[in-house]
Enzyme design. Structure first.
Site, PDB file in Angstrom:
ATOM      1  N   ARG A   1       5.302  68.617 -13.833  1.00  0.00           N
ATOM      2  CA  ARG A   1       4.343  67.623 -14.348  1.00  0.00           C
ATOM      3  C   ARG A   1       3.928  67.937 -15.775  1.00  0.00           C
ATOM      4  NH1 ARG A   1       0.430  68.873  -9.448  1.00  0.00           N
ATOM      5  NH2 ARG A   1       2.516  69.245  -8.610  1.00  0.00           N
TER       6      ARG A   1
ATOM      7  N   LYS B   1       8.357  81.610  -6.499  1.00  0.00           N
ATOM      8  CA  LYS B   1       8.762  80.989  -5.245  1.00  0.00           C
ATOM      9  C   LYS B   1       9.329  82.042  -4.295  1.00  0.00           C
ATOM     10  CE  LYS B   1      10.293  76.561  -7.225  1.00  0.00           C
ATOM     11  NZ  LYS B   1       9.470  75.629  -6.431  1.00  0.00           N
TER      12      LYS B   1
ATOM     13  N   ASP C   1       4.015  77.158 -10.815  1.00  0.00           N
ATOM     14  CA  ASP C   1       5.087  76.453 -10.108  1.00  0.00           C
ATOM     15  C   ASP C   1       4.847  74.947 -10.086  1.00  0.00           C
ATOM     16  OD1 ASP C   1       7.498  76.269  -8.757  1.00  0.00           O
ATOM     17  OD2 ASP C   1       6.582  76.497  -6.771  1.00  0.00           O
TER      18      ASP C   1
ATOM     19  N   LYS D   1      12.791  64.664 -15.347  1.00  0.00           N
ATOM     20  CA  LYS D   1      12.450  66.098 -15.318  1.00  0.00           C
ATOM     21  C   LYS D   1      13.721  66.923 -15.499  1.00  0.00           C
ATOM     22  CE  LYS D   1      10.651  69.674 -12.176  1.00  0.00           C
ATOM     23  NZ  LYS D   1      10.104  69.932 -10.823  1.00  0.00           N
TER      24      LYS D   1
ATOM     25  N   GLU E   1       5.088  73.087 -12.652  1.00  0.00           N
ATOM     26  CA  GLU E   1       5.514  73.006 -14.055  1.00  0.00           C
ATOM     27  C   GLU E   1       6.139  71.668 -14.426  1.00  0.00           C
ATOM     28  OE1 GLU E   1       9.232  72.890 -12.289  1.00  0.00           O
ATOM     29  OE2 GLU E   1       7.509  74.103 -11.711  1.00  0.00           O
TER      30      GLU E   1
END
Length: 484
Positions: A338, A263, A334, A251, A336
């Site tokens: 994956r 967030k 949020d 990632k 994101e």
């Protein structure tokens, strides 16, 4: 600069030295010859008092004595020695020792404990150089060289040195802020590491990513003023023992605001430069494998972007068409990581891999489940492969806790309007994220590693330090090197 590791056949006279003593030692071996009687008695008294780190100051030089742990398995004893290296580093730093000789008198096989002590010293010595310009605020490292005397082979010491360089490379990448490491700069740093170590790099730009229709990566990037990248790293030596490559997918979210699902800050967003820790780890593994010329064929894939709420940012309720052709309903921007991993995992199929890993700071649920003490793992690999990974985790003390991927968890990511959604339910969040990724891994065995807990530490923790830890570099290197 990191510590330099080296070997020597003999201990020089009047050298700053550390001697590793066996568990339960009550007196000094005859090999420690240059101690006068009073000093020997002092050490004997400290051993009788069960001291684990003893210092004798000869004024011209110092002797340090480290006693091996008697508790637990060989792996736990090695971990205790790494932590002893951390404690010893504080002492030699205070003593302003520049060069330290290590002699293993514990009879550990192949100098294993001396290597573990050196590992603890090396990783503890790491400091992110950062961007300070005031000379007064800079703190040059005192200890610059550690020399292992006898026991450990020179090749083993050099291999450890290269591996730990890979860990520190990952730490450097993680600790760099967004304005110094956007997606393009991250890709360039991966290529630079490849040039230095000997692996090949190819970087896909926005045009290539659009042509490939990587819908997850493109969607996450929509709110950013900076373009995404997709980096392919490959180490393929002529003597590779695996006919099909292992693929590591990392990632690479170089900063995560959460997008429109913003967030909270402080306490969450302010450390999100670390959300590319998986990509950094993949880089560190490839670097170490190539530097050590290990006979394994490994490919690294790192999709990279930041996740911001600006411009044409993707929104909750959007439906994305991924590289694989599956459609995804976005319930939270949020979630994101994956999305970009899914495109890379589907892309990995083209290599016909024997095994694929993805490494990601993916869910707070994983961190809440097992804390900074371990890594959450799950996947479709067989029991033998998962056991080998867990054993590697025990050896390097980057332990893996396996979570289930039962069929029932697929219900957590059902969508009314798309093939799947990207959020799951309130419970089993780490597993539903894994279940999401599983949909993109058809055709090969796969293991997902959620490193959200140990990847970035806000307070110092022994030799792992503070900030980016480079976790999973040593784990995956050990696993890949020891694959049968």
């Amino acid at each position: 600069m990191p510590i330099q590791l080296a070997t020597a056949a003999a201990l020089p006279a009047q050298a700053d030295s550390v001697f590793l003593l066996p568990a339960g030692a009550q007196e000094l071996p005859a090999a420690v010859a240059d101690l006068h009687e009073a000093a020997r008695q002092y050490v004997a008294d400290q051993l009788a008092a069960d001291s684990k780190l003893i210092t004798v100051n000869h004024y011209s030089h110092r002797h340090y004595f480290v006693v091996a742990s008697a508790k637990g398995s060989a792996q736990l004893i090695a971990e205790a020695m790494r932590k002893s290296g951390h404690q010893l580093h504080a002492q030699v730093k205070a003593d302003k020792v520049a060069e330290l000789y290590v002699q293993d008198l514990s009879d550990s096989p192949d100098g294993a404990l001396a290597l573990a002590l050196a590992e603890g010293l090396y990783l503890t010595s790491y400091e992110f150089e950062g961007y300070k310009t005031d000379e007064k605020s800079k703190k040059p490292a005192a200890l610059t060289r550690v020399v292992l005397v006898g026991g450990a082979a020179a090749e083993a010491v050099q291999q450890l040195d290269n591996l730990l360089q890979g860990v520190c490379l990952a730490r450097d990448l993680i600790n760099a802020p967004l304005n110094k490491l956007n997606a393009t700069q991250f890709a360039e740093r991966m290529a630079e590491a490849g040039d230095a170590a000997g692996y090949q790099t190819e970087i896909f730009d926005l045009v290539r990513i659009e042509a490939l229709r990587m819908g997850g990566l493109l969607a996450v990037n929509m709110g950013s003023p900076e373009p995404p990248t997709f980096t392919i790293m490959e180490w393929k030596p002529d003597n590779a023992r695996n006919s099909k490559p292992s693929v590591l997918v990392g990632k690479g979210v170089v900063f995560d605001t959460g997008g429109l699902s913003l967030k909270p800050t402080p306490g969450s967003m302010d450390i999100m430069k670390c959300d590319m820790s998986g990509g950094a780890a993949v880089t560190g593994v490839l670097y170490a494998l190539a530097k050590n010329k290990m006979p394994v064929h490994v490919i690294g894939l790192v999709p990279a972007t930041d996740n911001r709420p600006g411009g044409m940012a993707y929104a909750p309720g959007d439906v994305l068409t991924m590289y694989s052709g599956l459609t995804v309903e976005v319930l939270n921007t949020d979630a994101e990581g994956r999305l970009i991993l899914a495109d890379a995992l589907a892309f990995a199929k083209k290599y016909e891999p024997e095994l694929v890993f993805d490494i990601a700071t993916l869910t707070g649920a994983a961190a809440r489940a097992i804390g900074k003490e371990g890594i959450v793992g799950m996947g479709t690999a067989d029991d033998e492969q998962m056991l080998a990974l867990k054993q590697a985790g025990q050896r390097v003390h980057e332990r893996v806790v396996e979570f289930p991927l039962w069929d029932e968890y697929a219900d957590h990511i059902k969508s009314d309007i798309a093939d799947i959604n990207n959020l799951g339910k309130g419970e089993a969040g780490a597993i539903s994220a894994g279940k999401f990724l599983e949909r993109f891994t058809e055709g090969y065995p796969w293991i997902h590693l959620d490193i959200a807990g140990p990847a970035y530490l806000t307070a110092p923790d022994s030799y792992r330090g503070k900030g980016g830890t480079g976790t999973s570099v040593r784990l995956l290197y050990d696993f890949l090197v020891n694959q049968k």
